[in-house]
Design a protein around this motif. Structure first.
Motif, PDB file in Angstrom:
ATOM      1  N   SER A 215       0.803  -1.219   0.000  1.00  0.00           N
ATOM      2  CA  SER A 215       0.000   0.000   0.000  1.00  0.00           C
ATOM      3  C   SER A 215       0.837   1.270   0.000  1.00  0.00           C
ATOM      4  O   SER A 215       1.644   1.493   0.902  1.00  0.00           O
TER       5      SER A 215
ATOM      6  N   SER B 197      -8.162   0.290  -8.970  1.00  0.00           N
ATOM      7  CA  SER B 197      -9.082  -0.753  -8.540  1.00  0.00           C
ATOM      8  C   SER B 197      -8.431  -1.607  -7.456  1.00  0.00           C
ATOM      9  O   SER B 197      -7.207  -1.569  -7.265  1.00  0.00           O
ATOM     10  N   ARG B 198      -9.248  -2.403  -6.781  1.00  0.00           N
ATOM     11  CA  ARG B 198      -8.727  -3.331  -5.785  1.00  0.00           C
ATOM     12  C   ARG B 198      -7.849  -4.398  -6.439  1.00  0.00           C
ATOM     13  O   ARG B 198      -6.898  -4.901  -5.828  1.00  0.00           O
TER      14      ARG B 198
ATOM     15  N   GLU C  68      -4.422  -6.303  -5.168  1.00  0.00           N
ATOM     16  CA  GLU C  68      -4.301  -7.750  -5.024  1.00  0.00           C
ATOM     17  C   GLU C  68      -3.173  -8.307  -5.896  1.00  0.00           C
ATOM     18  O   GLU C  68      -2.447  -9.218  -5.490  1.00  0.00           O
TER      19      GLU C  68
END
Length: 212
Positions: A138, A146-147, A151
């Motif tokens: 992070s 986007s997530r 990931e």
């Protein structure tokens, strides 16, 4: 406009008197914190941290208290985050614990500083491996599409650090809030809440009551 004027919670505690309080605000905090633990409140170590940067616009977020003693309260963060930027610009902060299940709140004001790298490393090594990898993934407070991006980065880092310990990131570590002011708030009947302040004056904690 949503009308919430009918929402009302009557507080039922027996109240709080100055005789109920420890002369040391850190010990009083410990007593109430342990009460919150015993009551099994959700995330009793969660608190709202308020910071203000050079633009004088306040920001708030919930962080988790990880350590405290008779000198201060510690939490951990990415040093490149917005909160860290504001802390660098202005070391005065406020922390707010809301233990509403016990009809209690604690407000703390003071200055904030980074803790040593060695202390941060010690805590980092105690974290679950996934949290350690997450600290590398992070870029806190930065825009992300986007997530899925996060990931994907997590999977990449997990493979990169598959062998051995996850290295300690130089951009991550702890802060300590050093209080000069505490307020202990206990809900009371008819909105006559009990509020007691500990203020550090000439290296002594002065205790006084505030009107609700």
């Amino acid at each position: 406009m949503a009308d919430l004027s009918k929402m009302r919670q009557e507080y039922t505690s027996k109240g709080l008197e100055i005789e109920d309080l420890d002369k040391n605000p850190f010990k009083q905090f410990e007593t109430w914190f342990n009460n919150a633990l015993e009551a099994k409140l959700i995330e009793p170590n969660a608190f709202t941290l308020s910071t203000v940067g050079l633009d004088l616009k306040p920001s708030q977020r919930t962080v988790l208290l990880k350590m405290y003693d008779n000198t201060g309260f510690r939490f951990f963060s990415n040093y490149n985050s917005k909160k860290s930027e504001q802390i660098e610009q202005n070391p005065y902060v406020s922390a707010h614990f809301a233990w509403l299940g016990l009809e209690r709140q604690v407000r703390i004001e003071g200055t904030i500083k980074k803790i040593s790298k060695g202390e941060s490393l010690k805590y980092f090594l105690s974290r679950p491996r996934g949290s350690q990898i997450g600290a590398w993934v992070s870029h806190q407070s930065q825009v992300v599409n986007s997530r899925t991006v996060l990931e994907t980065k997590f999977d990449e880092m997990r493979k990169k650090f598959a062998k051995g310990e996850v290295p300690f990131p130089s951009f991550w570590g702890g802060y300590e809030i050093v209080p000069t002011y505490f307020e202990f708030w206990q809900g009371g009947l008819n909105r006559l809440h009990d509020r007691f302040v500990y203020e550090l004056i000439d290296n002594n904690w002065e205790i006084y009551r505030l009107e609700p």
